[in-house]
Motif scaffolding. Sequence first.
Motif, PDB file in Angstrom:
ATOM      1  N   SER A  11      -0.489  26.229  30.182  1.00 17.91           N
ATOM      2  CA  SER A  11       0.787  26.446  30.879  1.00 17.91           C
ATOM      3  C   SER A  11       0.697  26.094  32.360  1.00 17.91           C
ATOM      4  CB  SER A  11       1.232  27.904  30.722  1.00 17.91           C
ATOM      5  OG  SER A  11       0.340  28.790  31.385  1.00 17.91           O
ATOM      6  N   ASN A  12      -0.523  25.897  32.863  1.00 17.38           N
ATOM      7  CA  ASN A  12      -0.702  25.554  34.270  1.00 17.38           C
ATOM      8  C   ASN A  12      -1.219  24.132  34.470  1.00 17.38           C
ATOM      9  OD1 ASN A  12      -0.398  28.137  36.170  1.00 17.38           O
ATOM     10  ND2 ASN A  12      -1.183  28.795  34.181  1.00 17.38           N
ATOM     11  N   VAL A  13      -1.055  23.311  33.442  1.00 15.88           N
ATOM     12  CA  VAL A  13      -1.490  21.918  33.496  1.00 15.88           C
ATOM     13  C   VAL A  13      -0.276  21.004  33.568  1.00 15.88           C
ATOM     14  CG1 VAL A  13      -2.605  20.084  32.173  1.00 15.88           C
ATOM     15  CG2 VAL A  13      -3.659  22.329  32.293  1.00 15.88           C
ATOM     16  N   ARG A  14      -0.353  19.976  34.394  1.00 14.02           N
ATOM     17  CA  ARG A  14       0.751  19.026  34.488  1.00 14.02           C
ATOM     18  C   ARG A  14       0.906  18.253  33.179  1.00 14.02           C
ATOM     19  NH1 ARG A  14      -0.927  15.653  39.737  1.00 14.02           N
ATOM     20  NH2 ARG A  14      -2.545  15.093  38.237  1.00 14.02           N
ATOM     21  N   LYS A  15       2.111  17.802  32.890  1.00 14.60           N
ATOM     22  CA  LYS A  15       2.370  17.068  31.658  1.00 14.60           C
ATOM     23  C   LYS A  15       1.584  15.768  31.592  1.00 14.60           C
ATOM     24  CE  LYS A  15       6.985  18.935  30.778  1.00 14.60           C
ATOM     25  NZ  LYS A  15       8.425  18.628  30.595  1.00 14.60           N
ATOM     26  N   THR A  16       1.272  15.217  32.747  1.00 17.55           N
ATOM     27  CA  THR A  16       0.555  13.940  32.769  1.00 17.55           C
ATOM     28  C   THR A  16      -0.955  14.099  32.569  1.00 17.55           C
ATOM     29  OG1 THR A  16       0.395  14.128  35.184  1.00 17.55           O
ATOM     30  CG2 THR A  16       2.244  12.850  34.272  1.00 17.55           C
ATOM     31  N   ASP A  17      -1.451  15.352  32.564  1.00 13.76           N
ATOM     32  CA  ASP A  17      -2.888  15.608  32.427  1.00 13.76           C
ATOM     33  C   ASP A  17      -3.209  16.124  31.025  1.00 13.76           C
ATOM     34  OD1 ASP A  17      -3.077  14.875  35.069  1.00 13.76           O
ATOM     35  OD2 ASP A  17      -2.965  16.935  35.811  1.00 13.76           O
ATOM     36  N   LEU A  18      -4.481  16.079  30.670  1.00 13.29           N
ATOM     37  CA  LEU A  18      -4.910  16.434  29.312  1.00 13.29           C
ATOM     38  C   LEU A  18      -5.945  17.550  29.355  1.00 13.29           C
ATOM     39  CD1 LEU A  18      -5.063  15.782  26.209  1.00 13.29           C
ATOM     40  CD2 LEU A  18      -6.980  14.272  26.789  1.00 13.29           C
ATOM     41  N   LEU A  19      -5.634  18.662  28.719  1.00 16.68           N
ATOM     42  CA  LEU A  19      -6.572  19.780  28.590  1.00 16.68           C
ATOM     43  C   LEU A  19      -7.129  19.801  27.177  1.00 16.68           C
ATOM     44  CD1 LEU A  19      -7.781  22.457  29.842  1.00 16.68           C
ATOM     45  CD2 LEU A  19      -5.848  23.634  28.730  1.00 16.68           C
ATOM     46  N   VAL A  20      -8.451  19.854  27.027  1.00 18.21           N
ATOM     47  CA  VAL A  20      -9.071  19.911  25.706  1.00 18.21           C
ATOM     48  C   VAL A  20     -10.071  21.064  25.676  1.00 18.21           C
ATOM     49  CG1 VAL A  20      -8.891  17.409  25.509  1.00 18.21           C
ATOM     50  CG2 VAL A  20     -11.070  18.419  26.168  1.00 18.21           C
ATOM     51  N   ARG A  21     -10.343  21.542  24.478  1.00 15.27           N
ATOM     52  CA  ARG A  21     -11.420  22.512  24.292  1.00 15.27           C
ATOM     53  C   ARG A  21     -12.626  21.766  23.728  1.00 15.27           C
ATOM     54  NH1 ARG A  21     -12.601  26.654  19.607  1.00 15.27           N
ATOM     55  NH2 ARG A  21     -14.245  27.895  20.567  1.00 15.27           N
ATOM     56  N   LEU A  22     -13.739  21.865  24.434  1.00 22.61           N
ATOM     57  CA  LEU A  22     -14.954  21.197  23.993  1.00 22.61           C
ATOM     58  C   LEU A  22     -15.671  21.980  22.920  1.00 22.61           C
ATOM     59  CD1 LEU A  22     -16.371  20.034  27.444  1.00 22.61           C
ATOM     60  CD2 LEU A  22     -14.977  18.744  25.826  1.00 22.61           C
ATOM     61  N   GLY A  23     -15.521  23.305  22.941  1.00 25.26           N
ATOM     62  CA  GLY A  23     -16.234  24.184  22.020  1.00 25.26           C
ATOM     63  C   GLY A  23     -16.652  25.435  22.762  1.00 25.26           C
TER      64      GLY A  23
END
Length: 646
Positions: A285-297
């Motif tokens: 919810s605090n990430v810009r739409k143009t950026d990508l958040l992933v879970r590595l593990g």
Amino acid sequence: MYMYDLNHDQGMFLLTPDSKILDAFIRPSSMPQVVEGEQIGSYLTPAAAAALQEAVQKGEQTMLDLQFREMSGTYTYQFMKFSSGRIILRETEQAGSTSVKSMAHYFQQSPQPLLLTSRAGVIKDMNEAFEAFVGEPARKYIGEHLNAFFPEFTSDWVYDRLEDPEHEDAFHRAANVNQIGGEIERVHCTFVPEEGGAYYVIEMVTDNTSPLAGFSRWHEDALTGLPNRLVMSQKLQDALLQAEQDRTQCAVLFIDIDRFRLINETLGHVVGDQVLQLLAARLQSNVRKTDLLVRLGGDEFMLLISHVKEADEVEYVAERLLASLHPPLEIDGFEFHLRASIGAATYPAHGTTPDMLIKAADAAMFKAKNDPVENIRVYKSQMSQDFAEWFYVENDLQKALMQNEFELLYQPQFHIDGEKVCGVEVLVRWNHPQRGMLAPGQFLPVAEDTGLIVDLGHQVLKQACRQMKAWQQTYDTKIPISVNVSMKQFMQKDFVTKVENIILETGLAPTCLELEVTETVTMDIERTYKVLQQLKKLGVKISLDDFGTGYSSLQHLNELPFDVFKVDQSFVKKMVHHERGRAMVHTMLKLGEIFNVKVVVEGVETEFEWETIKTYGNPLLQGYKFSHPLTEDQFSNLLRQTPAED
């Protein structure tokens, strides 16, 4: 912290010493979905599981041909076992059934339009979704060239790949294409090496559908719903190419949740998973739409920041993510106050390839995690050396335990008069055969991270009790010896039994043993109370170390049977220049009186500190004002020359 190769031509498992899955990088064409924490043997055929177990027992680097229960064919993995016990299985090459066959079911059932072509661009197969997309019986085009559907295919790199006879590595890339009617915006092209040939799976992406939609089974983190490390690898490569073309910057943030493992170890993985789900939503919810958040593990996340204009922009994004964690997460009425460490690396300053950037961000995160002040660190070249240092220490720790390379020092505790010895705390040092004497800060964090702290703690406790018993017999003293116990060691199911066995083996009176725990044990108050009560029944004393710096409340102090409070030296240092610092120490000594417990003040180094503490009460004193940590012989001389208080 471990680094993972994100190239698409390899699958890789990271396993615990008992073959449980810590993490996995899964290639869609060759490996099934797996769940962290489960035995890898549950995914293998019985014969393959037996072969892996044999390799684990031997511990030698080797090649294994493994078969998965849900997959056809045999896959070859390089087996490597580190001295810490952790295992890596790295896929090398495949044997038996081909990878295209292994994903045949998915190919036919996928809702995305898919084409299978040879490396020359000749159409070999298509699925029903593709025929529906074309709107006519399209199988007549099997055997034709790809340009039968894409006469204006403008993505040169795809054709370069299709026609390059030297290209043997798998890859997975996206590109913009032009198609008559303009219906297709992008395609995804996956190169699949085959025995006796090679193929491409080409996915049509229409109507702004995510270019990963057809492969969501392998691209989505099952727990949080975030994209996974495979998506990061693909998107980061695309971002670097775009940044190079636009002459702009992009950045990677490596995010690690501090001490998250304590939640799993104290409250269980079910609660830990709930925390991760809420945490992922909070970050997203605090990430810009143009950026990508992933879970590595595990508790590790990564953020790709595109179109970076100024260097300060990266730190601003990191600070915003940290700020988002300030409000506690609530689960079943329990509040979780989380902190994170973030490492940042920017293209092109810190790396020009995905692997270089991720390694740089990971190294910066490692530095942030070990910095008591700064939670955000931007990569510097020295950090790679520090990261390598961590790996080397981990590799040597297991051998050090087996060869008894750890030595004990003894920090005396004195009466308020500064003369009588009233106790002693055990400190551990590592006498490394090549690097000399290492301080605790150089190896204890690594021991905690790898779990070797449990074996180290057990070894230190036994040696300390044996030595204290010898001193008692020689000098007729009954002063207690204090031994630090890590959270991980304290939470072992057989911890109390091990303590009891050491007491019986060494013959030390239980009342002469003080076990020091930190306030982190109060995170699971019910379990802690049970363990402490069992230790008290043995006659062992319990000391609360670093009093005032951790999680506990006055209610916890009232509920738990502590015998000793240890005032942390950080409060002592503030006494010189701050009235509040003096008031804090005074208050802690008063709390000791109220709770009827012994108080030890750590880190007393100056005359002013000593004289000030005298006016507040009669605690025991520990610090360089009275004595540095002593060797076994030096402490023996101290006992011989100095009156001891029983």
